[in-house]
Design a protein around this motif. Structure first.
Motif, PDB file in Angstrom:
ATOM      1  N   ASN A   8       0.828  -1.209   0.000  1.00 32.21           N
ATOM      2  CA  ASN A   8       0.000   0.000   0.000  1.00 32.21           C
ATOM      3  C   ASN A   8       0.860   1.256   0.000  1.00 32.21           C
ATOM      4  OD1 ASN A   8      -2.392  -1.289  -0.049  1.00 32.21           O
ATOM      5  ND2 ASN A   8      -2.833  -1.090   2.143  1.00 32.21           N
ATOM      6  N   LYS A  61       2.190   1.781  -3.284  1.00 32.32           N
ATOM      7  CA  LYS A  61       1.132   2.123  -4.238  1.00 32.32           C
ATOM      8  C   LYS A  61       0.697   3.580  -4.104  1.00 32.32           C
ATOM      9  CE  LYS A  61      -1.979  -1.143  -3.659  1.00 32.32           C
ATOM     10  NZ  LYS A  61      -3.179  -1.972  -3.706  1.00 32.32           N
ATOM     11  N   TYR A  62       0.590   4.045  -2.838  1.00 34.74           N
ATOM     12  CA  TYR A  62       0.004   5.374  -2.625  1.00 34.74           C
ATOM     13  C   TYR A  62       1.049   6.455  -2.327  1.00 34.74           C
ATOM     14  CZ  TYR A  62      -4.163   2.528  -2.538  1.00 34.74           C
ATOM     15  OH  TYR A  62      -5.144   1.646  -2.879  1.00 34.74           O
ATOM     16  N   ASP A 111       4.741   6.366   5.447  1.00 31.18           N
ATOM     17  CA  ASP A 111       5.059   6.807   4.084  1.00 31.18           C
ATOM     18  C   ASP A 111       4.819   8.301   3.934  1.00 31.18           C
ATOM     19  OD1 ASP A 111       2.381   7.424   3.119  1.00 31.18           O
ATOM     20  OD2 ASP A 111       1.988   5.262   3.176  1.00 31.18           O
ATOM     21  N   VAL A 162     -10.704   4.028  -0.655  1.00 28.37           N
ATOM     22  CA  VAL A 162     -10.944   5.471  -0.579  1.00 28.37           C
ATOM     23  C   VAL A 162     -11.234   6.008  -1.975  1.00 28.37           C
ATOM     24  CG1 VAL A 162      -9.915   7.710   0.021  1.00 28.37           C
ATOM     25  CG2 VAL A 162      -9.518   5.699   1.473  1.00 28.37           C
ATOM     26  N   SER A 215      -7.547   2.855  -6.956  1.00 24.16           N
ATOM     27  CA  SER A 215      -7.288   1.531  -6.407  1.00 24.16           C
ATOM     28  C   SER A 215      -7.375   0.469  -7.504  1.00 24.16           C
ATOM     29  CB  SER A 215      -8.292   1.252  -5.296  1.00 24.16           C
ATOM     30  OG  SER A 215      -7.982   0.056  -4.690  1.00 24.16           O
ATOM     31  N   THR A 239      -7.706  -4.357  -4.276  1.00 28.00           N
ATOM     32  CA  THR A 239      -8.937  -5.125  -4.127  1.00 28.00           C
ATOM     33  C   THR A 239      -9.745  -4.671  -2.908  1.00 28.00           C
ATOM     34  OG1 THR A 239      -7.714  -6.697  -2.806  1.00 28.00           O
ATOM     35  CG2 THR A 239      -7.966  -7.209  -5.150  1.00 28.00           C
ATOM     36  N   GLY A 240      -9.109  -3.912  -2.010  1.00 28.13           N
ATOM     37  CA  GLY A 240      -9.803  -3.480  -0.783  1.00 28.13           C
ATOM     38  C   GLY A 240      -9.820  -4.567   0.281  1.00 28.13           C
ATOM     39  N   LEU A 247      -6.025  -4.498   3.863  1.00 33.21           N
ATOM     40  CA  LEU A 247      -6.013  -4.043   5.258  1.00 33.21           C
ATOM     41  C   LEU A 247      -6.929  -4.896   6.147  1.00 33.21           C
ATOM     42  CD1 LEU A 247      -5.820  -0.139   5.068  1.00 33.21           C
ATOM     43  CD2 LEU A 247      -4.028  -1.786   5.596  1.00 33.21           C
TER      44      LEU A 247
HETATM   45  P1  ADP Z   1      -6.355  -1.883  -1.630  1.00 34.54           P
HETATM   46  O1  ADP Z   1      -6.151  -3.233  -2.215  1.00 34.54           O
HETATM   47  O2  ADP Z   1      -7.393  -1.079  -2.367  1.00 34.54           O
HETATM   48  O3  ADP Z   1      -5.106  -1.146  -1.385  1.00 34.54           O
HETATM   49  P2  ADP Z   1      -6.521  -2.092   1.225  1.00 34.54           P
HETATM   50  O4  ADP Z   1      -7.456  -2.808   2.114  1.00 34.54           O
HETATM   51  O5  ADP Z   1      -5.089  -2.465   1.294  1.00 34.54           O
HETATM   52  O6  ADP Z   1      -7.077  -2.174  -0.213  1.00 34.54           O
HETATM   53  O7  ADP Z   1      -6.646  -0.563   1.566  1.00 34.54           O
HETATM   54  C1  ADP Z   1      -7.911   0.022   1.652  1.00 34.54           C
HETATM   55  C2  ADP Z   1      -7.858   1.477   1.187  1.00 34.54           C
HETATM   56  O8  ADP Z   1      -7.110   2.254   2.123  1.00 34.54           O
HETATM   57  C3  ADP Z   1      -7.125   1.670  -0.095  1.00 34.54           C
HETATM   58  O9  ADP Z   1      -8.014   1.524  -1.168  1.00 34.54           O
HETATM   59  C4  ADP Z   1      -6.600   3.073   0.008  1.00 34.54           C
HETATM   60  O10 ADP Z   1      -7.570   3.991  -0.419  1.00 34.54           O
HETATM   61  C5  ADP Z   1      -6.380   3.270   1.460  1.00 34.54           C
HETATM   62  N1  ADP Z   1      -4.951   3.103   1.854  1.00 34.54           N
HETATM   63  C6  ADP Z   1      -4.390   2.017   2.392  1.00 34.54           C
HETATM   64  N2  ADP Z   1      -3.089   2.257   2.665  1.00 34.54           N
HETATM   65  C7  ADP Z   1      -2.825   3.531   2.264  1.00 34.54           C
HETATM   66  C8  ADP Z   1      -1.643   4.365   2.248  1.00 34.54           C
HETATM   67  N3  ADP Z   1      -0.494   3.953   2.726  1.00 34.54           N
HETATM   68  N4  ADP Z   1      -1.784   5.608   1.774  1.00 34.54           N
HETATM   69  C9  ADP Z   1      -2.957   6.062   1.287  1.00 34.54           C
HETATM   70  N5  ADP Z   1      -4.099   5.341   1.264  1.00 34.54           N
HETATM   71  C10 ADP Z   1      -4.028   4.064   1.750  1.00 34.54           C
END
Ligand code: ADP
Length: 584
Positions: free
Chosen positions: A478, A481-482, A505, A525, A530, A536-537, A540
């Motif tokens: 994550n 990715k972000y 991060d 979010v 994503s 996939t959501g 986490l």
């Molecule tokens: P995904 O597979 O979409 O990343 P996660 O369950 O890992 O699903 O995360 C859920 C959501 O939380 C993500 O879609 C993202 O919007 C937000 N998110 C998770 N980690 C971060 C991060 N480090 N920075 C910004 N947004 C994050």
């Protein structure tokens, strides 16, 4: 001893003590005064006879006897040396035998100051006498006049007797008066005490028959007011209690209340129904009523000063969420309040949903694998560029779907709590190295700095290596990715009751309103972003379940455009395989 008797005895003691002091002081002053008068009287008589006496008078003795008879006292004439020249009490041989009087107090004073007096025992006549002496005008000797102080003593004794009698009469009269007055007071007190009894028995409207205008009357009126106010307060309390009981009775949640010792003081009908209780639970311990250790442990934990606490409690086939909270102050609670929420239906729906996802995933798995296989075969064929592009798309989407299904399986297994933890020593630096190499390409591509931070010597902790590796992987994935520029930091810290890990991060951050939901499954979010980045959501949600399985907690802090910190804490370590624990 009654109030009245005590009052009279106290009065008598005070009066008698005052009278005794008065008597002693008065009698001393009286004696001194009487002697002073007697002395003045003697002196007057002495001054009257003084001009008639001359020391060389040959008939001195006869003259003295005559004068003494007239003045009815003893007269002595003494020369300058103290020798007795004449004495109305002695004559002839008796006079000669009298010793020298120069050492007598009154004689010494008269010789020195012209006048002297004393009250003392006479060794000559062997009796107490009051003496007054004066020097003769020619200085040839001195004359002394003496008298028995009998009359003074008689007067003094008479006066003292009368004073004592008056004192005793005053004391007795006073005691009778106090006794009579105190009768009124004690009657008032008795009535006030009866009224207090009546108030404590619930008679708030009774009139107190003390109508005097003094403090007792005022106290009676205040007690009447107090009783009325007490009645109002009790009525208010009663109505509030009825209100509360009505609310508690109508609640579908079960409520259990205990005192500070852990004994049940109240329970609502929903609670009785939930645990199918037929007898009254009040006065019993929770374990005697609900044969469930979690409930009694939860109560004890709160009474021992613990924080608010939740646990899943089972009774037969039903599942309840029990919320324990202290009543009053947390450090010394007056009791515990436990609210039971029936979550059986929720659990059933969750299970159905889980089974549904699990079944669908399972059903999808086989056709997807074959789509992926065919696509892969076709990818290697020499096709027209447009067909090549289509096949590439089919292949990537099938791979993404397959990954998603794999994750859904993992999540379903974690949610069922069926995964057994295999705890072992894990090295933080090894995990860091693993994720660094796994994401090296993306890190390089985005030119992100990747670093780890741990206190010197801090590296090993106990966890399920496979699962905890997954947690680090998901969080770093994550973060990568972000985050478009900056750095990603993995931190390990030792805290009071375990170890804390943070993935920090400098990425896009998460808006405040989404923070509480990002650990929910399928919650994203920004769905578009994503999806574009292959999210996939579920990542986490898996992290949360693994941390909970380790009996830990996970949380997030984030600021939009500044970055995100996802932290989790593991206990240090007594493994718990049950899914219940503090809410993450
Ligand atoms: P995904 O597979 O979409 O990343 P996660 O369950 O890992 O699903 O995360 C859920 C959501 O939380 C993500 O879609 C993202 O919007 C937000 N998110 C998770 N980690 C971060 C991060 N480090 N920075 C910004 N947004 C994050």
């Amino acid at each position: 001893m009654s109030f009245r008797l005590r009052l009279v005895i106290s009065f008598l003691l005070v009066v008698l003590a005052s009278l005794a002091i008065f008597w002693i002081w008065t009698s001393r002053r009286l004696d001194a005064h009487l002697y002073q008068i007697a002395e003045l009287d003697l002196d007057t008589r002495l001054q009257m006879i003084l001009p008639l006496i001359r020391i060389e008078d040959p008939d001195l003795d006869a003259l003295i006897d005559r004068l003494a008879a007239g003045a009815s006292c003893r007269i002595t004439v003494i020369d300058r040396t103290g020798k007795v020249m004449a004495d109305s009490a002695y004559s002839g041989a008796g006079l000669v035998e009298l010793d020298n009087h120069a050492g007598r107090r009154e004689i010494m004073d008269a010789l020195e100051f012209g006048r002297g007096s004393s009250l003392r025992y006479s060794t000559s006549t062997e009796e107490y006498l009051l003496y007054v002496a004066r020097r003769l005008p020619d200085g040839s000797g001195l004359v002394r006049i003496a008298e028995k102080p009998e009359s003074i003593e008689n007067v003094s004794a008479g006066l003292k007797h009368r004073i004592s009698l008056a004192g005793v009469l005053i004391a007795l009269g006073g005691a009778v008066a106090v006794w009579l007055i105190s009768r009124r007071m004690s009657t008032s007190l008795e009535r006030l005490s009866e009224a207090a009894d009546a108030i404590s028995a619930g008679e708030f409207r009774a009139e107190i028959p003390v109508r005097s205008g003094d403090e007792f009357g005022a106290l009676a009126r205040r007690m009447e007011q107090l009783a009325r106010r007490l009645e109002e307060q009790l009525t208010l309390l009663e109505s509030e209690r009825n209100h509360l009981n009505a609310v508690l009775d109508s609640l579908t949640e079960g409520v259990l209340v205990t005192d500070a010792q852990g004994y049940i003081t109240g329970a609502n009908p929903a609670f009785l129904k939930m645990f199918q209780l037929s007898s009254e639970p009040v006065g019993k311990l929770p374990l005697e009523v609900v044969r469930n250790v979690q409930v009694s442990d939860g109560v004890q934990r709160i009474l021992g000063g613990g924080e608010r606490w939740e646990a899943e409690v089972r009774s037969g086939r039903r599942v309840f969420l029990a919320r324990f909270a202290p009543i009053g102050r947390k450090d010394s609670p007056a009791g515990t309040a436990v609210v039971f929420l029936d979550i059986s239906e929720l659990r059933r729906l969750q299970n159905t949903q889980r089974d549904f996802i699990s079944n669908v995933s399972h059903e999808l798995k086989t056709p997807l694998t074959s789509i992926q296989g065919y696509a892969e075969t076709l990818r290697n064929e020499n096709l027209a560029p447009i067909h090549q592009r289509f096949i590439e798309k089919i292949y990537r989407n099938a791979a993404q779907l397959s990954e998603m299904i794999g994750e859904l399986f993992s999540l379903a297994r974690l949610e069922r709590g069926s995964s057994e933890l295999q705890l072992e020593e894990v090295s933080f630096q090894e995990l860091v190295a693993e994720v660094r190499s796994e994401f090296s390409e993306q890190l390089e591509h985005k030119q992100l700095t990747f670093e780890s931070a741990a206190e010197p010597g801090l590296d090993r902790f106990r966890a399920d290596r496979r699962y905890i590796g997954r947690v680090f992987r998901n969080l770093v994935e994550n973060a990568v990715k972000y985050t478009d520029r900056g750095r990603i930091t993995l931190r390990m810290q030792q805290v009071e009751d375990g170890f804390r890990f943070c993935v920090i991060d400098t990425g896009i951050g998460i808006p405040q309103e989404h923070l509480s939901r990002i650990f929910e499954r399928f919650y994203r979010v920004d769905r578009d972003r994503s999806r574009r980045t292959g999210g996939t959501g579920i990542g986490l949600a898996i992290v949360k379940h693994i941390v909970q399985l380790h009996n830990g907690q996970v949380w997030v802090e984030s600021r939009v455009n500044e970055g995100t910190v996802i932290s989790f804490q593991l206990p240090g370590f007594s493994p718990a395989t049950s899914a219940s624990g503090p809410a993450a």
